[in-house]
Enzyme design. Sequence first.
Site, PDB file in Angstrom:
ATOM      1  N   GLU A   1      22.895 -21.467 -18.734  1.00 29.65           N
ATOM      2  CA  GLU A   1      21.960 -20.658 -17.941  1.00 29.65           C
ATOM      3  C   GLU A   1      22.686 -19.497 -17.267  1.00 29.65           C
ATOM      4  O   GLU A   1      22.158 -18.387 -17.160  1.00 29.65           O
ATOM      5  CB  GLU A   1      21.269 -21.533 -16.889  1.00 29.65           C
TER       6      GLU A   1
ATOM      7  N   ASP B   1       0.844  -1.194   0.000  1.00 32.06           N
ATOM      8  CA  ASP B   1       0.000   0.000   0.000  1.00 32.06           C
ATOM      9  C   ASP B   1       0.880   1.244   0.000  1.00 32.06           C
ATOM     10  O   ASP B   1       2.088   1.185   0.246  1.00 32.06           O
ATOM     11  CB  ASP B   1      -0.946  -0.017   1.214  1.00 32.06           C
TER      12      ASP B   1
END
Length: 728
Positions: free
Chosen positions: A612, A532
């Site tokens: 990777e 928030d």
Amino acid sequence: MGVRVDGRTFYLETANTLYQMKADEYGVLKHLWYGAKTGQDMEYLLDYPDVGFSGNIYDAENNRNYSLDTLPLEYATEGIGDFRIPAVGVRYPNGASALDLRYESYRIEPGKYSIPGLPAVYAEEYEAETVAITLKDTASDIRVVLKYGVLPAFDVITRSAVIINDGTQAVMVNKAHSLCLDIPYGHWEWVHFHGRWTKEREPERRPLLHGIQQSSSKRGTSSHQQNPVVLLCREGCTETSGTCIGAVLMYSGCFQTQIEYDQLNQTRVVMGMNTHTFSWELKPGNSFYTPEVILSQSTTGFETLSHQFHRVIREHVCRGKYKMIERPVLINNWEATYFDFNEDKLVEIAKGAAELGVDMLVMDDGWFGKRDSDSKGLGDWYVNQEKLPNGLEGLVKKVNDLGLQFGIWVEPEMVSEDSDLFRAHPEWAIQIPGRKPTRSRFQLVLDMSRKDVQDYLFDALSRILSSANISYVKWDFNRSVSDWYSEALPAARQKEMSHRFVLELYDLLERLTSAFPNVLFEGCCGGGGRFDAGILYYCPQIWCSDDTDAFERTQIQYGTSFFYPISAMGSHVSAVPNHQTGRVTPLKSRGITAMSGSFGFELDLNKLTDEEKEEVKLQIALFKEYGPLIHNGKYYRLSDPFREKYAIWEYVSRDAKKVLVHALIFRTEPNMLRYPIRLRGLDPDKKYRLREDGVIYSGNALMNGGILIPKVWGDYVPVEMYLEAIDA
Ligand code: DGJ
């Protein structure tokens, strides 16, 4: 632009919007308009029907058409004939609850007001104006000051109220909402953002039903389940067209948004602290400040509204050193080790990460007290010597020597029953006398409304942060609060506790962020349970969700992006099969999804193949290049990943010269049909070169014709397209 007063009509004008209200002949402050600029007094739209069973104020004499039950009001009260949902309510010593607020005066000041003890939008004097309108009850000594912050360039209006007791006796404030917005015209739809742990902020849209609908939290946090925002739109509103209004409550505790669609098809929105867990004794001479609401409006769809909120939150809510600069690319050990780690393991992870270009190691839960599992240790904020024999200092030095900064996890507001803190201070844990407390994740919550608890936490956390070269804190909160009861409050004031909890949390965060201005604080609450604007005032980023699956994250981040800026979303590349879903997605897909946030990693990079590792190096290099565009540019939602077979999103620099398109094609079909994606936000007259193949397109072509999605193979396939404007 700015604030203009004509007689008793107030015009709050931003670049594209007008907010208008008027104190009428009875002193009632009516709401006239929030929408596109109209250049006129909108009172002509008001109807004064006698609908029956709606009372008339006494001073309207025999005028049956003047009713508070039908008029649009700026701050609705209860007990005096408006039967719709009120924004504010007080109870007097005699038990009565009426409040009849009438206009008294106004004041205009340069700059943006602040709110004592609460987060609020801030601005330079030249960027904002404040208007404060004072209303007074007709029979008691209660005054209410409505504050409005006007930020013209941002198309933002903020609101907050101050309730003042000028009398000689205490009153009980039972409701003190921050927003009351009456919208008398039009059929509106409500988009709300619901979810659960690991499934936060899913948009759900529906027409308003007559009566009251609400979204709220009673959990002590703003919650995974509902978010403290409101989005209302006219029927047919899309990303790029139609009218919508948004409101963000800057509050991290129990909240309530109520929307009433009334008997006259008028809409009222009230929003603020949850009345189920709130009341406040307002003593003579005292004032009560409500949290702030940020309002914005758009007539060109959700996209414009999001851009307005992104900008104001990033530039005028977030604070501190890291507000505008690129944050470090971090690696967090949580999903790599959970509680099973020691110094050697962490240093190994750091070593592997340093080789690939990561900037910071974050040591997550499990480094303190006897914390070998989630059943113990919370509250004992000192190093577990078995895991870290050289203490924090020794570990941090080794990590720093590898060229990495160091960050640490804490969960200050919690306590385990199996902890030295609980043994020393059982009275600090929230529990109702005579009842067993509710446990959640085996833990209890500290009574943050107590000053002594806050002081203890400030000392404990300051000690940790001063004990070694710590550059980052992840501030977690892993349960909902229940059993509200504080030993420090008398019986009649127990319902102050939930708000005091939030006030003390804010105070603690303010003290710590001021004492350690170079530390980056990241909010967290089991992922995104306290995502928030209140937390963003102290922590410029928040861990968006405990769900790190790339596909799921496209949905969670899509929902979050309606109000919150991309830079606020903590997002990491994690291992496959994913720990929350078991899903396997390509590493590159995880990379581009995590880049739509504050990029980082959540796995042991040493376990990757050489190929990777090369991909990780490339992702970090790309993020270093794209980061400023991603965080400072405009964000476009080009698809709805809840409804379509792909997620496509776009970032455009503010000068429209750089464009980055990222996509995840969820499911590939045989004999795949190719479809063009129409880009947005470009300069129609500019030419853009696609980096991947050098082809040149006009802005007009890209926005009207679009660009073909490449043919892909497999599932959750990543697509990346980078375009740059060229001199014609
Ligand atoms: C919840 C957080 O969201 C996770 O990332 C992790 O920090 C755990 N808590 C640790 O307990």
